[in-house]
Design a protein around this motif. Structure first.
Motif, PDB file in Angstrom:
ATOM      1  N   UNK A  35       0.740  -1.062  -0.189  1.00 41.28           N
ATOM      2  CA  UNK A  35      -0.001   0.009   0.023  1.00 41.28           C
ATOM      3  C   UNK A  35       0.590   1.349   0.087  1.00 41.28           C
ATOM      4  N   UNK A  36       2.318   0.774   0.863  1.00 36.64           N
ATOM      5  CA  UNK A  36       3.248   2.057   0.603  1.00 36.64           C
ATOM      6  C   UNK A  36       3.139   2.515  -0.707  1.00 36.64           C
TER       7      UNK A  36
ATOM      8  N   UNK B  56       9.863   3.956   3.584  1.00 41.09           N
ATOM      9  CA  UNK B  56      10.284   3.224   4.179  1.00 41.09           C
ATOM     10  C   UNK B  56      11.395   1.866   3.750  1.00 41.09           C
ATOM     11  N   UNK B  57      11.203   1.533   2.601  1.00 45.84           N
ATOM     12  CA  UNK B  57      13.112   0.834   1.974  1.00 45.84           C
ATOM     13  C   UNK B  57      13.938   0.993   1.857  1.00 45.84           C
ATOM     14  N   UNK B  58      13.936   2.382   1.852  1.00 49.05           N
ATOM     15  CA  UNK B  58      15.458   2.612   1.797  1.00 49.05           C
ATOM     16  C   UNK B  58      15.226   2.882   3.917  1.00 49.05           C
TER      17      UNK B  58
ATOM     18  N   UNK C 180      22.699  -2.849   0.037  1.00 52.16           N
ATOM     19  CA  UNK C 180      24.187  -1.975  -0.028  1.00 52.16           C
ATOM     20  C   UNK C 180      24.242  -0.312   0.078  1.00 52.16           C
ATOM     21  N   UNK C 181      23.344  -0.295  -0.516  1.00 53.83           N
ATOM     22  CA  UNK C 181      22.985   1.511  -0.819  1.00 53.83           C
ATOM     23  C   UNK C 181      22.612   2.190   0.878  1.00 53.83           C
ATOM     24  N   UNK C 182      21.446   1.235   1.321  1.00 52.53           N
ATOM     25  CA  UNK C 182      21.133   2.351   2.593  1.00 52.53           C
ATOM     26  C   UNK C 182      22.095   1.343   3.800  1.00 52.53           C
ATOM     27  N   UNK C 183      22.048   0.051   3.115  1.00 56.20           N
ATOM     28  CA  UNK C 183      23.555  -0.026   4.580  1.00 56.20           C
ATOM     29  C   UNK C 183      25.173   0.656   4.873  1.00 56.20           C
TER      30      UNK C 183
END
Length: 170
Positions: free
Chosen positions: A17-18, A146-148, A154-157
């Motif tokens: 839904x997001x 929210x997936x961030x 890797x990028x979010x890490x």
């Protein structure tokens, strides 16, 4: 100047839904500001196909999005000769360079995100905090993806764990 912006949104349907709420926000912003909107939704089995092929989901999403933009702005496309602008900012640039360095990429990749005739990245020197402050000051509503928050990517890490340590130190 005779420029007619067109908002582009690609809904990958990855956050249930997001994802739909993001698409709705972009549609509302376009209507509120009298802008055209080009909205694209991936086929329902897209994620499953990518995973079955063993492909990187973020890379596949980026390729899908940029291919759609190339087709829209190509000669004969719906928005032929359009200048495509992205919202990449200074932290996206830093993350891209750091990822390229850590993964041993070539010198071209180490130069980071670039603007060219087909793709304009006007905010590469602007920090996301500046963009958020501007949006708040102008009462522009925005959504947090929210997936961030997931460090599985890797990028979010780098963004969530490594960058704060580097910022504190340097």
């Amino acid at each position: 100047a005779g420029i007619r912006p067109v908002l582009f949104h690609c809904n990958y349907l990855l956050r249930e839904e997001d994802s739909n709420q993001d698409a709705l926000l972009v549609a509302e912003l376009a209507a509120q500001h009298g802008l055209m909107l080009e909205s694209l939704k991936v086929p329902g089995d897209w994620k499953k196909d990518i995973q079955q092929q063993g492909r990187n989901l973020q890379d596949a999403a980026r390729r899908f999005r940029y291919q759609a933009l190339r087709e829209l702005s190509a000669p004969g496309g719906k928005f032929a000769a359009a200048i495509v602008a992205t919202a990449h900012h200074a932290m996206d640039q830093a993350e891209t360079i750091l990822l390229a360095l850590l993964k041993g990429r070539n010198m071209q990749r180490l130069s980071g995100l670039q603007s060219n005739r087909e793709l304009w990245r006007p905010w590469l020197e602007i920090m996301p905090s500046e963009l958020e402050a501007y949006a708040r000051n102008k009462s522009i509503y925005f959504r947090h993806d929210t997936s961030n928050d997931s460090t599985a990517y890797d990028r979010n890490y780098l963004r969530n764990l490594v960058a704060p340590l580097l910022e504190a130190r340097f």
